[in-house]
Structure formats: structure tokens, C-alpha cells
Motif scaffolding. Structure first.
Motif, PDB file in Angstrom:
ATOM      1  N   ASP A 384      -6.382   2.346   7.779  1.00  0.00           N
ATOM      2  CA  ASP A 384      -6.322   1.770   6.435  1.00  0.00           C
ATOM      3  C   ASP A 384      -6.290   0.255   6.563  1.00  0.00           C
ATOM      4  OD1 ASP A 384      -5.383   0.894   3.789  1.00  0.00           O
ATOM      5  OD2 ASP A 384      -4.989   3.011   3.435  1.00  0.00           O
ATOM      6  N   GLU A 385      -7.198  -0.430   5.860  1.00  0.00           N
ATOM      7  CA  GLU A 385      -7.261  -1.890   5.921  1.00  0.00           C
ATOM      8  C   GLU A 385      -6.138  -2.559   5.147  1.00  0.00           C
ATOM      9  OE1 GLU A 385     -11.038  -3.698   5.134  1.00  0.00           O
ATOM     10  OE2 GLU A 385     -12.156  -1.987   5.917  1.00  0.00           O
ATOM     11  N   ALA A 386      -5.393  -1.803   4.360  1.00  0.00           N
ATOM     12  CA  ALA A 386      -4.377  -2.402   3.504  1.00  0.00           C
ATOM     13  C   ALA A 386      -3.301  -3.121   4.301  1.00  0.00           C
ATOM     14  CB  ALA A 386      -3.747  -1.333   2.611  1.00  0.00           C
ATOM     15  N   ALA A 387      -2.966  -2.601   5.486  1.00  0.00           N
ATOM     16  CA  ALA A 387      -1.949  -3.253   6.312  1.00  0.00           C
ATOM     17  C   ALA A 387      -2.403  -4.654   6.702  1.00  0.00           C
ATOM     18  CB  ALA A 387      -1.667  -2.407   7.552  1.00  0.00           C
ATOM     19  N   GLY A 388      -3.672  -4.793   7.064  1.00  0.00           N
ATOM     20  CA  GLY A 388      -4.201  -6.106   7.393  1.00  0.00           C
ATOM     21  C   GLY A 388      -4.236  -7.032   6.201  1.00  0.00           C
ATOM     22  N   ARG A 389      -4.601  -6.502   5.049  1.00  0.00           N
ATOM     23  CA  ARG A 389      -4.649  -7.333   3.839  1.00  0.00           C
ATOM     24  C   ARG A 389      -3.267  -7.852   3.472  1.00  0.00           C
ATOM     25  NH1 ARG A 389      -8.460  -3.335   2.091  1.00  0.00           N
ATOM     26  NH2 ARG A 389      -6.843  -2.275   0.876  1.00  0.00           N
ATOM     27  N   ARG A 390      -2.245  -7.037   3.661  1.00  0.00           N
ATOM     28  CA  ARG A 390      -0.870  -7.497   3.372  1.00  0.00           C
ATOM     29  C   ARG A 390      -0.507  -8.704   4.224  1.00  0.00           C
ATOM     30  NH1 ARG A 390       3.644  -4.706   4.453  1.00  0.00           N
ATOM     31  NH2 ARG A 390       4.788  -5.612   2.722  1.00  0.00           N
ATOM     32  N   LEU A 391      -0.889  -8.673   5.509  1.00  0.00           N
ATOM     33  CA  LEU A 391      -0.566  -9.798   6.382  1.00  0.00           C
ATOM     34  C   LEU A 391      -1.415 -11.020   6.058  1.00  0.00           C
ATOM     35  CD1 LEU A 391       0.126  -8.273   9.918  1.00  0.00           C
ATOM     36  CD2 LEU A 391       1.728  -8.996   8.152  1.00  0.00           C
ATOM     37  N   ILE A 392      -2.652 -10.823   5.647  1.00  0.00           N
ATOM     38  CA  ILE A 392      -3.479 -11.955   5.230  1.00  0.00           C
ATOM     39  C   ILE A 392      -2.869 -12.616   3.994  1.00  0.00           C
ATOM     40  CG2 ILE A 392      -5.709 -12.603   4.248  1.00  0.00           C
ATOM     41  CD1 ILE A 392      -6.948 -10.473   6.117  1.00  0.00           C
ATOM     42  N   GLU A 393      -2.431 -11.820   3.035  1.00  0.00           N
ATOM     43  CA  GLU A 393      -1.764 -12.372   1.849  1.00  0.00           C
ATOM     44  C   GLU A 393      -0.498 -13.121   2.242  1.00  0.00           C
ATOM     45  OE1 GLU A 393      -1.197  -8.878  -0.448  1.00  0.00           O
ATOM     46  OE2 GLU A 393      -3.311  -8.681  -1.008  1.00  0.00           O
ATOM     47  N   ALA A 394       0.243 -12.580   3.211  1.00  0.00           N
ATOM     48  CA  ALA A 394       1.455 -13.256   3.679  1.00  0.00           C
ATOM     49  C   ALA A 394       1.105 -14.570   4.369  1.00  0.00           C
ATOM     50  CB  ALA A 394       2.224 -12.347   4.627  1.00  0.00           C
ATOM     51  N   ALA A 395       0.039 -14.563   5.187  1.00  0.00           N
ATOM     52  CA  ALA A 395      -0.380 -15.785   5.864  1.00  0.00           C
ATOM     53  C   ALA A 395      -0.731 -16.872   4.857  1.00  0.00           C
ATOM     54  CB  ALA A 395      -1.566 -15.489   6.781  1.00  0.00           C
ATOM     55  N   ALA A 396      -1.405 -16.488   3.764  1.00  0.00           N
ATOM     56  CA  ALA A 396      -1.755 -17.458   2.724  1.00  0.00           C
ATOM     57  C   ALA A 396      -0.492 -18.061   2.106  1.00  0.00           C
ATOM     58  CB  ALA A 396      -2.600 -16.782   1.653  1.00  0.00           C
ATOM     59  N   ARG A 397       0.506 -17.243   1.885  1.00  0.00           N
ATOM     60  CA  ARG A 397       1.756 -17.739   1.290  1.00  0.00           C
ATOM     61  C   ARG A 397       2.493 -18.670   2.243  1.00  0.00           C
ATOM     62  NH1 ARG A 397       6.941 -16.554   1.842  1.00  0.00           N
ATOM     63  NH2 ARG A 397       6.583 -14.731   3.168  1.00  0.00           N
ATOM     64  N   LEU A 398       2.474 -18.360   3.525  1.00  0.00           N
ATOM     65  CA  LEU A 398       3.276 -19.087   4.504  1.00  0.00           C
ATOM     66  C   LEU A 398       2.654 -20.413   4.928  1.00  0.00           C
ATOM     67  CD1 LEU A 398       4.259 -16.070   6.785  1.00  0.00           C
ATOM     68  CD2 LEU A 398       5.763 -17.300   5.205  1.00  0.00           C
ATOM     69  N   THR A 399       1.357 -20.594   4.702  1.00  0.00           N
ATOM     70  CA  THR A 399       0.651 -21.772   5.189  1.00  0.00           C
ATOM     71  C   THR A 399       0.679 -22.890   4.155  1.00  0.00           C
ATOM     72  OG1 THR A 399      -0.823 -20.287   6.408  1.00  0.00           O
ATOM     73  CG2 THR A 399      -1.503 -22.580   6.216  1.00  0.00           C
ATOM     74  N   ARG A 400       0.968 -24.093   4.588  1.00  0.00           N
ATOM     75  CA  ARG A 400       0.979 -25.246   3.683  1.00  0.00           C
ATOM     76  C   ARG A 400      -0.455 -25.614   3.308  1.00  0.00           C
ATOM     77  NH1 ARG A 400      -1.257 -29.367   6.016  1.00  0.00           N
ATOM     78  NH2 ARG A 400      -1.178 -29.647   8.277  1.00  0.00           N
ATOM     79  N   PRO A 401      -0.672 -26.293   2.191  1.00  0.00           N
ATOM     80  CA  PRO A 401      -2.016 -26.767   1.854  1.00  0.00           C
ATOM     81  C   PRO A 401      -2.578 -27.648   2.965  1.00  0.00           C
ATOM     82  CG  PRO A 401      -0.576 -26.940  -0.043  1.00  0.00           C
ATOM     83  CD  PRO A 401       0.305 -26.563   1.114  1.00  0.00           C
ATOM     84  N   GLY A 402      -3.795 -27.363   3.363  1.00  0.00           N
ATOM     85  CA  GLY A 402      -4.406 -28.091   4.467  1.00  0.00           C
ATOM     86  C   GLY A 402      -4.110 -27.482   5.824  1.00  0.00           C
ATOM     87  N   GLY A 403      -3.158 -26.557   5.869  1.00  0.00           N
ATOM     88  CA  GLY A 403      -2.862 -25.868   7.116  1.00  0.00           C
ATOM     89  C   GLY A 403      -3.924 -24.826   7.425  1.00  0.00           C
TER      90      GLY A 403
END
Length: 443
Positions: A384-403
Motif C-alpha cells: 500500500d502506497e499510503a504509508a509512503g504518502r504519510r511520510l511524504i506529508e510529514a516531510a513537507a511539514r517538518l521542512t522549513r521553506p527553502g529546505g
């Protein structure tokens, strides 16, 4: 007493989907065996109860005091949420309800906790006479669990392990026979099967985990040369002094990787991580470059998050190359976190913080200058790709603008589109027949 309603259970905060449910027939068979065993809840340990189905069904039947170990923090949180949904808000409340259903004149029952969470150690298993186990995927994890039971449970303890027939193998029985004198598979029911193991054999040596290997990285930057070489490390080397471990870890050509039984890929470096490490090594070798990739991987003093760190290979490799950076390695698996902490210790890395968490939920938004990500594409035994999508969404939240977010994923997956949507402009850096590496800039 009415039968337990398993349909009320949910997987949240794990992925919910129409083809995924929070229990299976194995859970029901294990519960049935425990209910007829005549053993008090305080003498029962449950291991691998993914979303709390076994623990809560037994608690609901009036068996407080159960000890439970769940490797995934998402499972622990799902158990707590399901308990609350069933009106089990804390141990005292659940014990009070169980006691009132048994008999009004059992005041001692009011002080028995409903269940207690524990790690896979002596505190989980001392005094335990019955262990209920959802069989794990890997033989290494089963080996570690069986060793722990044989080492710490009561001398007459019985293990009842179960799984879906399609995922069970004869090799699992052979692992159990190392630790039990009698291993008896039962007749399959509803596509599940139980295995009963008795007459435990006390181990006379040290625990088999963690295991360790040293991985060396060639200085060349060709694609073929980026694949790390592995050399087995003896237990004596792993248990060497911290000074010796630091010298080993900070050698120019590699790192030491440690793993407990439940860690994905063990003390090997999985293929996807190898590809990303090779790309990181290639960019780090370019001392002068105008490209943002080289800048992001070489600048000192950055905050870097290895999201879903596993045994910590990416975090350790980055921290060894960039000792001035702050590195956070986080994973939802307790076995992975124990492994990553052992990896950091073996490499003398004091600048890496390792945390047990679900998709970095405890880390503040915009913390990272760089996120390193090798997302999974399995949820248990389901693809299931959903597990990967959850981490991608988390990565977007954790990264500062320009990071930046550096991701490696199976080439057949559509993660590049998700990265572009959730993070920002995404560039393909390397693509092989199996894996793709991308760089995303946070908008």
C-alpha cells in the motif's frame, strides 16, 4: 457475557482503508485459546497485538493485568484510542468494570490495571505463564521474541503463536524448536493457524541481538562503486569501549550498523538506502558546485531529519560526514529505534538524537533544513502506497521553506507527483530500474 465486537476497533493513527481492518481471524483464535486456558490476566503477555484486538477482547472478558508489547508506536496509540472508544479510559476504570462483572465482592480487582505496555525485556515476561503472539514477518524478529520468552518467562510458560496460513512457514517452527521442547501446529481455521510451544529451554548464552556489520564505502563515485561492502563484526567488537567504537565509526571509509530482530533489513543496508547513500557520497565529493544539491549536503550546522530511520544508516552516514550538524533520526518501530541508538553508539556519534515517534509527530513544523527519506510501501503484509504518502506529508511539514527533502523510492511508485504536490519543485537526480532518487525544495 456478550461476545466482543471486533468491528468497533480502528487502525487510527495508522492508515485506514476499505481493504484493511484492525483485527483478523488469528486475533480471534488467540483470544479463544486464552479464555479457555484458565490463566489470570496478570500472568498473560500479548506480543504483536497490532491494534489492540487481543488485549481489549480479553480485558472486556474480565481479564485485567495483561502485559502487552507492540513494536509500532502507531499500534500503541491505536490500542489507547480503541480502549477509550470502548470506555476503557485508564487501568482503574477497566479493572472496576471487569471486577463488577465478575463479582461485586472482589475489591482487590479494582486495583489491578487493565493492561500495561512494555518493551521486549525481562519486565514484560517475568512471571508470565501464557504468551499470545501474532507471528512477525521476519525470522530474526521471531528468534528474538522466542529467546526473550525462554529467557524470562515462567518455567512452565506456554507460547501460543498464530498467523495467516499464507504467511506461515516451516522455518518459523524450526526457530521455535530452538527454545521449546515441543512445537505443535494446530489445524487451520478461517485461513489462520495456531502453533503451541511448550517446555521452554533456558538459553545459556547472551541474547542473540543486536547483530552488527561494518559497511565500508569506496571513494569512487561511479554507480557500481557506491554499493557499500559489508564485513561482519564480532560481538566483542560491538561491546568494545566507547573510545574504540568512536574510532571504528569515524573511519574514513564507512560505518558500523547494528540491528535488533525486528528491524527492517537487519544489519544490512537495504538496496534503496544504498542508492541514496551513493548519491549523497557523490554530491559530498564535489567540493565546488553551484548546484543546490551539493550545498544542502555539505553545509555545516544544518538540522537534518532521517524520517523513518530504520537502523540509522542515513543518519549515521550524514552525521559522520558532518559532525557540526544536528541530526534527528526517528522511526515508529521500537526495534528500529533500539537499533539506531546502538548504531549511533557503535559509531561514537553524540550529535544524533534518536526518537520513537509516528512520522515525526513530536517534532515542530519547519525544523529541518534537510529531510532524508526512504519511505516504505508495505503496511504489514499488504502492499500500500499510503504509508509512503504519510511520510511524504510529514516531510513537507517538518521542512522549513527553502529546505530540501531527499527521497529514494521504488521507481514504479508515483511518489514524485506526491512530493511535488506536498513539498514543492521536485527534480529527479538518479533513476535505476528499481529505484529513483529525487530532490524537493520546500515552497
Amino acid at each position: 457475557m456478550p461476545e466482543f465486537d471486533f468491528t468497533r476497533l480502528r487502525r487510527t493513527p495508522d492508515v485506514e482503508a476499505p481493504n484493511l481492518q484492525a483485527w483478523d481471524a488469528t486475533d480471534e483464535l488467540l483470544v479463544g485459546e486464552a479464555l479457555t486456558a484458565g490463566i489470570h490476566g496478570a500472568e498473560i503477555a500479548v506480543i504483536g497485538d497490532e491494534y489492540g484486538a487481543i488485549t481489549l477482547a480479553l480485558t472486556d472478558a474480565g481479564m485485567p493485568g495483561i502485559r502487552v508489547h507492540q513494536d509500532l508506536v502507531t499500534g500503541r496509540r491505536a490500542l489507547a484510542r480503541n480502549a477509550a472508544a470502548l470506555g476503557i479510559t485508564d487501568g482503574a476504570d477497566a479493572a472496576r468494570r471487569a471486577a463488577s462483572e465478575r463479582a461485586a465482592d472482589e475489591p482487590d480487582g479494582l486495583r489491578v490495571p487493565t493492561y500495561t505496555q512494555g518493551e521486549l525485556d525481562e519486565s514484560l515476561l517475568t512471571g508470565i505463564r501464557l504468551v499470545l503472539l501474532q507471528l512477525p514477518k521476519s525470522l530474526a524478529e521471531l528468534d528474538e521474541i522466542a529467546d526473550a520468552i525462554a529467557r524470562w518467562a515462567d518455567s512452565d510458560a506456554v507460547l501460543i503463536a498464530g498467523g495467516r496460513v499464507k504467511h506461515m512457514t516451516l522455518a518459523q517452527n524450526e526457530v521455535l524448536r530452538r527454545y521449546f521442547g515441543e512445537v505443535q501446529p494446530q489445524r487451520a481455521e478461517r485461513k489462520s493457524r495456531l502453533v503451541v510451544a511448550r517446555h521452554l529451554r533456558r538459553p545459556d548464552g547472551p541474547p542473540p541481538f543486536p547483530v552488527s556489520s561494518r559497511h565500508s564505502f569506496p571513494s569512487e563515485t561511479s554507480t557500481s562503486a557506491r554499493v557499500p561492502r559489508a564485513e561482519q563484526v564480532s560481538r566483542a567488537e560491538v561491546e568494545a569501549s566507547s573510545e574504540s567504537r568512536a574510532e571504528v565509526g569515524r573511519s574514513a571509509d564507512g560505518l558500523t550498523l547494528c540491528a535488533y530482530g525486528g528491524a527492517f533489513a537487519g544489519d544490512r543496508i537495504d538496496i534503496g538506502t544504498r542508492v541514496l547513500l551513493g548519491v549523497m557520497s557523490s554530491w559530498a565529493a564535489e567540493s565546488v558546485s553551484s548546484r543546490s544539491q551539493a550545498r544542502s549536503l555539505n553545509d555545516p550546522g544544518r538540522t537534518v531529519i532521517d524520517l523513518g530511520c530504520g537502523t540509522g544508516a542515513l543518519a549515521a552516514a550524514y552525521a559522520l560526514a558532518h559532525p557540526a550538524s544536528r541530526v534527528i533520526a526517528t522511526d515508529r518501530s521500537a526495534a528500529a529505534v533500539r537499533s539506531a541508538r546502538a548504531t549511533m553508539a557503535a559509531n561514537g556519534l553524540g550529535n544524533v538524537e534518536v526518537t520513537l515517534d509516528d512520522a515525526g509527530s513530536a517534532i515542530a513544523d519547519g525544523t529541518a533544513d534537510l529531510v532524508l527519506l526512504n519511505p516504505p510501501f508495505h503496511l504489514g503484509n499488504a502492499v500500500d502506497e499510503a504509508a509512503g504518502r504519510r511520510l511524504i506529508e510529514a516531510a513537507a511539514r517538518l521542512t522549513r521553506p527553502g529546505g530540501e527533502v531527499w527521497t529514494v523510492f521504488n521507481s514504479h511508485l508515483d511518489h514524485r507527483r506526491t512530493l511535488a504536490r506536498e513539498v514543492g519543485i521536485t527534480e529527479q537526480i538518479v533513476r535505476t530500474s528499481k529505484f529513483t532518487v529525487t530532490q524537493s525544495i520546500k515552497r
